[in-house]
Scaffold this motif. Structure first.
Motif, PDB file in Angstrom:
ATOM      1  N   ASP A 112      42.538  29.238  32.497  1.00 60.53           N
ATOM      2  CA  ASP A 112      42.960  30.456  31.834  1.00 60.53           C
ATOM      3  C   ASP A 112      41.734  31.163  31.278  1.00 60.53           C
ATOM      4  N   CYS A 113      41.952  32.256  30.551  1.00 59.65           N
ATOM      5  CA  CYS A 113      40.817  33.090  30.128  1.00 59.65           C
ATOM      6  C   CYS A 113      39.848  32.349  29.226  1.00 59.65           C
ATOM      7  N   SER A 114      40.366  31.579  28.252  1.00 57.08           N
ATOM      8  CA  SER A 114      39.480  30.875  27.329  1.00 57.08           C
ATOM      9  C   SER A 114      38.849  29.642  27.967  1.00 57.08           C
ATOM     10  N   GLY A 115      39.590  29.010  28.890  1.00 57.89           N
ATOM     11  CA  GLY A 115      38.993  27.893  29.622  1.00 57.89           C
ATOM     12  C   GLY A 115      37.837  28.362  30.483  1.00 57.89           C
ATOM     13  N   TYR A 116      37.981  29.576  31.047  1.00 59.30           N
ATOM     14  CA  TYR A 116      36.929  30.163  31.883  1.00 59.30           C
ATOM     15  C   TYR A 116      35.658  30.403  31.073  1.00 59.30           C
ATOM     16  N   VAL A 117      35.793  30.970  29.885  1.00 58.16           N
ATOM     17  CA  VAL A 117      34.622  31.202  29.033  1.00 58.16           C
ATOM     18  C   VAL A 117      34.039  29.873  28.567  1.00 58.16           C
ATOM     19  N   SER A 118      34.905  28.906  28.265  1.00 58.28           N
ATOM     20  CA  SER A 118      34.410  27.580  27.881  1.00 58.28           C
ATOM     21  C   SER A 118      33.530  27.005  28.979  1.00 58.28           C
TER      22      SER A 118
ATOM     23  N   THR B 295      21.276  34.182  32.826  1.00 61.13           N
ATOM     24  CA  THR B 295      21.471  34.043  34.269  1.00 61.13           C
ATOM     25  C   THR B 295      22.321  32.824  34.595  1.00 61.13           C
ATOM     26  N   GLU B 296      22.108  31.728  33.875  1.00 57.82           N
ATOM     27  CA  GLU B 296      22.899  30.516  34.107  1.00 57.82           C
ATOM     28  C   GLU B 296      24.366  30.757  33.752  1.00 57.82           C
ATOM     29  N   ILE B 297      24.616  31.481  32.671  1.00 57.36           N
ATOM     30  CA  ILE B 297      25.997  31.772  32.275  1.00 57.36           C
ATOM     31  C   ILE B 297      26.707  32.580  33.355  1.00 57.36           C
ATOM     32  N   ILE B 298      26.052  33.638  33.827  1.00 58.31           N
ATOM     33  CA  ILE B 298      26.673  34.485  34.845  1.00 58.31           C
ATOM     34  C   ILE B 298      26.827  33.716  36.156  1.00 58.31           C
ATOM     35  N   ASN B 299      25.851  32.923  36.504  1.00 57.90           N
ATOM     36  CA  ASN B 299      25.964  32.128  37.737  1.00 57.90           C
ATOM     37  C   ASN B 299      27.135  31.151  37.650  1.00 57.90           C
ATOM     38  N   ARG B 300      27.340  30.553  36.474  1.00 55.73           N
ATOM     39  CA  ARG B 300      28.485  29.664  36.290  1.00 55.73           C
ATOM     40  C   ARG B 300      29.780  30.458  36.415  1.00 55.73           C
ATOM     41  N   ALA B 301      29.816  31.642  35.823  1.00 54.68           N
ATOM     42  CA  ALA B 301      31.011  32.490  35.904  1.00 54.68           C
ATOM     43  C   ALA B 301      31.322  32.860  37.348  1.00 54.68           C
ATOM     44  N   LYS B 302      30.301  33.092  38.141  1.00 56.39           N
ATOM     45  CA  LYS B 302      30.509  33.503  39.531  1.00 56.39           C
ATOM     46  C   LYS B 302      31.087  32.388  40.398  1.00 56.39           C
ATOM     47  N   THR B 303      30.898  31.128  39.989  1.00 55.68           N
ATOM     48  CA  THR B 303      31.448  30.048  40.801  1.00 55.68           C
ATOM     49  C   THR B 303      32.972  30.128  40.874  1.00 55.68           C
TER      50      THR B 303
ATOM     51  N   GLN C 274      39.244  35.577  33.826  1.00 60.88           N
ATOM     52  CA  GLN C 274      40.280  34.764  34.442  1.00 60.88           C
ATOM     53  C   GLN C 274      41.622  35.402  34.086  1.00 60.88           C
ATOM     54  N   THR C 275      42.303  35.913  35.090  1.00 60.82           N
ATOM     55  CA  THR C 275      43.549  36.638  34.894  1.00 60.82           C
ATOM     56  C   THR C 275      44.397  36.495  36.151  1.00 60.82           C
TER      57      THR C 275
ATOM     58  N   VAL D 198      40.010  37.213  26.498  1.00 56.81           N
ATOM     59  CA  VAL D 198      38.556  37.191  26.410  1.00 56.81           C
ATOM     60  C   VAL D 198      37.971  37.398  27.800  1.00 56.81           C
ATOM     61  N   VAL D 199      36.889  38.169  27.889  1.00 57.00           N
ATOM     62  CA  VAL D 199      36.203  38.422  29.158  1.00 57.00           C
ATOM     63  C   VAL D 199      34.706  38.234  28.959  1.00 57.00           C
ATOM     64  N   ILE D 200      34.007  38.010  30.059  1.00 58.87           N
ATOM     65  CA  ILE D 200      32.550  37.853  30.040  1.00 58.87           C
ATOM     66  C   ILE D 200      31.907  39.169  30.448  1.00 58.87           C
ATOM     67  N   PHE D 201      30.965  39.623  29.668  1.00 62.73           N
ATOM     68  CA  PHE D 201      30.258  40.872  29.944  1.00 62.73           C
ATOM     69  C   PHE D 201      29.187  40.624  31.003  1.00 62.73           C
ATOM     70  N   GLY D 202      29.232  41.441  32.085  1.00 60.40           N
ATOM     71  CA  GLY D 202      28.280  41.252  33.180  1.00 60.40           C
ATOM     72  C   GLY D 202      27.249  42.342  33.311  1.00 60.40           C
ATOM     73  N   GLY D 203      27.288  43.356  32.449  1.00 63.14           N
ATOM     74  CA  GLY D 203      26.316  44.457  32.533  1.00 63.14           C
ATOM     75  C   GLY D 203      27.014  45.803  32.636  1.00 63.14           C
ATOM     76  N   TRP D 204      26.369  46.841  32.150  1.00 65.66           N
ATOM     77  CA  TRP D 204      26.922  48.195  32.215  1.00 65.66           C
ATOM     78  C   TRP D 204      26.877  48.715  33.648  1.00 65.66           C
ATOM     79  N   THR D 205      27.900  49.472  34.022  1.00 66.32           N
ATOM     80  CA  THR D 205      27.934  50.039  35.371  1.00 66.32           C
ATOM     81  C   THR D 205      27.452  51.481  35.397  1.00 66.32           C
ATOM     82  N   ASP D 206      27.285  52.113  34.233  1.00 68.20           N
ATOM     83  CA  ASP D 206      26.786  53.490  34.207  1.00 68.20           C
ATOM     84  C   ASP D 206      26.000  53.722  32.921  1.00 68.20           C
ATOM     85  N   TYR D 207      25.208  54.774  32.921  1.00 67.94           N
ATOM     86  CA  TYR D 207      24.318  55.023  31.787  1.00 67.94           C
ATOM     87  C   TYR D 207      25.080  55.464  30.530  1.00 67.94           C
ATOM     88  N   THR D 208      26.329  55.908  30.676  1.00 72.79           N
ATOM     89  CA  THR D 208      27.105  56.334  29.517  1.00 72.79           C
ATOM     90  C   THR D 208      27.715  55.162  28.766  1.00 72.79           C
ATOM     91  N   HIS D 209      27.628  53.972  29.348  1.00 76.88           N
ATOM     92  CA  HIS D 209      28.174  52.759  28.739  1.00 76.88           C
ATOM     93  C   HIS D 209      29.668  52.891  28.446  1.00 76.88           C
TER      94      HIS D 209
END
Length: 432
Positions: free
Chosen positions: A142-148, A113-121, A213-214, A194-205
């Motif tokens: 950039d993308c890697s700075g965002y994940v960092s 939850t902390e990771i996703i909350n940081r990403a949302k900022t 960051q793009t 690189v991207v951060i995974f936030g959860g599946w949007t459908d049951y088929t994955h």
């Protein structure tokens, strides 16, 4: 070549099918006179006008011509500066505020939850993309700075080093806060991302919520697994210093065990944390396409339609699918039970007799609605994702029109039947 036996263009405005009656009532009015009519007709007028202007300009046209901007390093087709040596900066210290003097140290322990909350900022702040600038928190934009930043690393890392802060996992094990990483060792400037995974949007994955960051700025978007391009190159990683905590599809799932707060917390005028939580739970169950931005505390039409879609997915109708969450709706969402929302938004009138088709007014310049996202996602599933360098979104654009046109041509249609604007037959064939 034989002429198609169906009619893709809108029929006369006095069509009395339930769908047309509905959309004439709720859709924006078509522009009158020379600005109205079919999109292809308006486009022809624009082309003719542009041609006349060009002829009148004469030799000035060549003098004013500007060469096209080269595409970005890992977003082919998006305007950007000249390609740098790598698609993101290299390893380096945090920037500004004394951060440059902070030595590398053991990464901080964070919950999902902390990771996703940081990403949302950064999503909320719409941090501009840059490989040379640094946000106020010291991380490279950039993308890697965002994940960092989201992982709380002590330095700005790059795609070639981020894997060292995680452990490889399988697709089936992905949970919010994990990342999908592609580092092209042979040529890092080609494709690495690189991207951060936030959860599946459908049951088929097949689709997930990606935080990334793009260009032009940080975004949150439903994305096909593993990515729009180089899909087979992405590797899932889990943060090594992950701290035990709630593991939901989005922040807010940590409250999933809480009881239903009451009907008074939802509906027009409502603004509270439970509306945010409801939106996050709905997005995790396949309703992300209904939200142009991240779910928030103010009740909106997006919340109503996403709730109604979830209710209809359970087979409910009438008052049981009114778009307002009751105790049973809340119980299923909070407990991770029941059926997920289908990819197609539910509840749309069957315009021209085609289930789910919302009418041409939803697909035109200036349109911004979840049906555009739905259309783009379906086209990507059908193999036309190459037209979306930045992924489908709710705002109608040239990428949507070109993808639709390519699909129409694959059906053997030409001329006005392949104008790039989805009519009822295009929709029927895409979603059958």
């Amino acid at each position: 070549m034989a002429t198609p036996v169906f009619e893709e263009f809108d029929p006369a405005s006095d069509c009395d099918c339930p769908g047309c009656v509905h959309w004439r009532r709720v859709s924006p009015r078509s522009l009158p006179g020379r600005l109205g009519g079919h999109p292809a007709s308006r486009r022809a007028l624009v082309v003719a006008a542009a041609t006349s202007a060009a002829l009148a300009a004469g030799h000035q046209a060549s003098a004013l011509a500007v060469p096209p901007t080269p595409p970005g390093p890992h977003r082919a087709g998006l305007p950007a500066g000249p390609e740098p040596g790598t698609p993101q900066g290299g390893k380096g210290p945090l920037h500004g505020g004394g951060g440059a003097s902070v030595p590398p140290a053991q990464p901080r322990a964070l919950t999902r939850t902390e990771i996703i909350n940081r990403a949302k900022t950064w999503v909320d702040a719409k941090v501009p993309y840059s490989m040379s600038k640094y946000w106020s928190d010291g991380y490279r934009q950039d993308c890697s700075g965002y994940v960092s930043m989201a992982w709380g690393l002590r330095r700005n890392e790059w795609t070639g080093s981020l894997g060292g802060f995680g452990v490889k996992i399988k697709k089936a094990d992905l949970q919010p806060g994990d990342i999908l990483l592609f580092h092209n060792t042979a040529d890092p400037e080609k494709g690495s991302h690189v991207v951060i995974f936030g959860g599946w949007t459908d049951y088929t994955h097949t689709y997930y919520t990606a935080y990334e960051q793009t260009p032009p700025h940080t975004r949150r978007l439903a994305t096909p697994y593993a990515y729009w391009s180089h899909s087979d190159k992405y590797v899932p990683y889990r943060y090594k210093s992950l701290k035990a905590g709630a593991a939901g599809a989005e922040p807010g799932a940590a409250l999933k065990a809480g009881p239903f707060p009451g009907a008074a917390y939802f509906g027009p005028g409502a603004e509270n944390k439970y509306v945010t939580q409801l939106g996050q739970l709905l997005a995790a169950r396949g309703g992300a396409a209904y939200y142009a931005e991240s779910p928030g505390p103010r009740w909106s039409d997006s919340d109503l339609r996403a709730t109604q879609a979830f209710q209809r997915a359970q087979g409910w109708s009438g008052a049981d699918a009114d778009g307002l969450p009751g105790p049973r709706t809340w119980e299923l969402l909070a407990g991770g039970k029941g059926k997920d929302i289908r990819t197609a938004p539910a509840g749309a009138p069957a315009s021209h007799g085609v289930p789910g088709y919302p009418g041409r007014n939803m697909f035109r310049p200036g349109a911004d609605n979840p049906y555009v996202t739905q259309l783009g996602q379906r086209l990507a599933e059908k193999g036309y994702g190459r037209f979306y360098p930045a992924g489908p979104g709710p705002r109608w654009g040239e990428a949507d029109r070109r993808a639709v046109e390519a699909f129409q041509r694959s059906q053997g249609w030409r001329g006005g039947a392949a104008d790039g604007y989805p009519g009822p037959e295009t929709w029927r064939r895409l979603f059958r």
